[in-house]
Design an enzyme around this catalytic site. Structure first.
Site, PDB file in Angstrom:
ATOM      1  CG  HIS A 275      -6.632  -6.268   4.970  1.00  0.00           C
ATOM      2  ND1 HIS A 275      -7.342  -6.635   6.168  1.00  0.00           N
ATOM      3  CD2 HIS A 275      -6.241  -4.964   5.567  1.00  0.00           C
ATOM      4  CE1 HIS A 275      -7.472  -5.978   7.098  1.00  0.00           C
ATOM      5  NE2 HIS A 275      -6.857  -4.981   6.474  1.00  0.00           N
TER       6      HIS A 275
ATOM      7  CG  PHE B 250      -1.921   0.957   0.895  1.00  0.00           C
ATOM      8  CD1 PHE B 250      -3.204   0.801   0.111  1.00  0.00           C
ATOM      9  CD2 PHE B 250      -2.077   2.065   1.642  1.00  0.00           C
ATOM     10  CE1 PHE B 250      -4.009   1.807   0.189  1.00  0.00           C
ATOM     11  CE2 PHE B 250      -3.101   3.047   1.657  1.00  0.00           C
ATOM     12  CZ  PHE B 250      -3.978   2.907   0.753  1.00  0.00           C
TER      13      PHE B 250
END
Ligand code: RBF
Length: 161
Positions: A94, A63
């Site tokens: 996720h 991320f």
């Protein structure tokens, strides 16, 4: 070579001796991303990129590739950025959030930024599938990320002429 592996010959790549590259590497799944990084560095070197022309930066997870690439681009010291990360699905939602976020943001940086940002995110269901693509049975995708970066810098320079 597997049919799913992109076919290119490193010797056919444009000369990279005048090119500068940034590589942003995620530490999550380091045994995978480290192997992808090695593959990318090997191709950059083979194409003539100098040791000091390649800046390698590490971020915690995939991320963070978003911020890592955006900030590196902002410094204006490189002609292309290669992002390298590995997200393994496992049983966590996720996976989808991270993959979607990174994909959209890297895409946006390509259209809104000035330099190509190569999407080097492995997204696999299992660790084995990632290992296969990081120097295993399906080759090393890091090499393809680097080849793509070289070709895209060449593309940008052709337009500038
Ligand atoms: N980062 C990766 O690069 N690969 C992963 O497979 C991965 N899985 C994650 C799973 C969970 C449940 C969480 C919370 C984070 C995961 N991350 C992974 C880290 C993520 O990219 C990021 O570093 C953190 O969410 C902090 O922003």
């Amino acid at each position: 070579m597997s049919s799913t592996t992109h076919s290119y010959r490193p010797t056919d790549l444009p000369d990279a001796s005048e090119m500068r590259f940034g590589i942003v590497v995620a530490e999550w799944n380091q045994h995978i991303t480290g192997a992808l990084l090695e593959g990318a560095l090997r191709i950059l070197r083979q194409a003539g990129a100098g040791e000091h022309a390649v800046t390698v930066m590490h971020v915690p997870g995939s991320f963070e590739l978003i911020y890592g690439a955006a900030e590196l681009a902002r410094h204006g010291l490189v002609d292309a950025i290669i992002t390298i990360g590995c997200v393994i699905r496992g049983d966590t939602p996720h996976f989808d959030y991270i993959c979607q976020g990174v994909t959209q943001e890297i895409a946006r940086q390509n259209t809104e930024g000035k330099i190509p940002v190569i999407f080097g995110l492995l997204t696999t269901n299992t660790e084995q599938q990632a290992l296969d693509r990081a120097g295993g049975t399906l080759g090393n995708k890091g090499e393809e990320f680097a080849a793509t970066a070289i070709k895209m810098v060449n593309y940008a320079w052709q337009l500038q002429k």
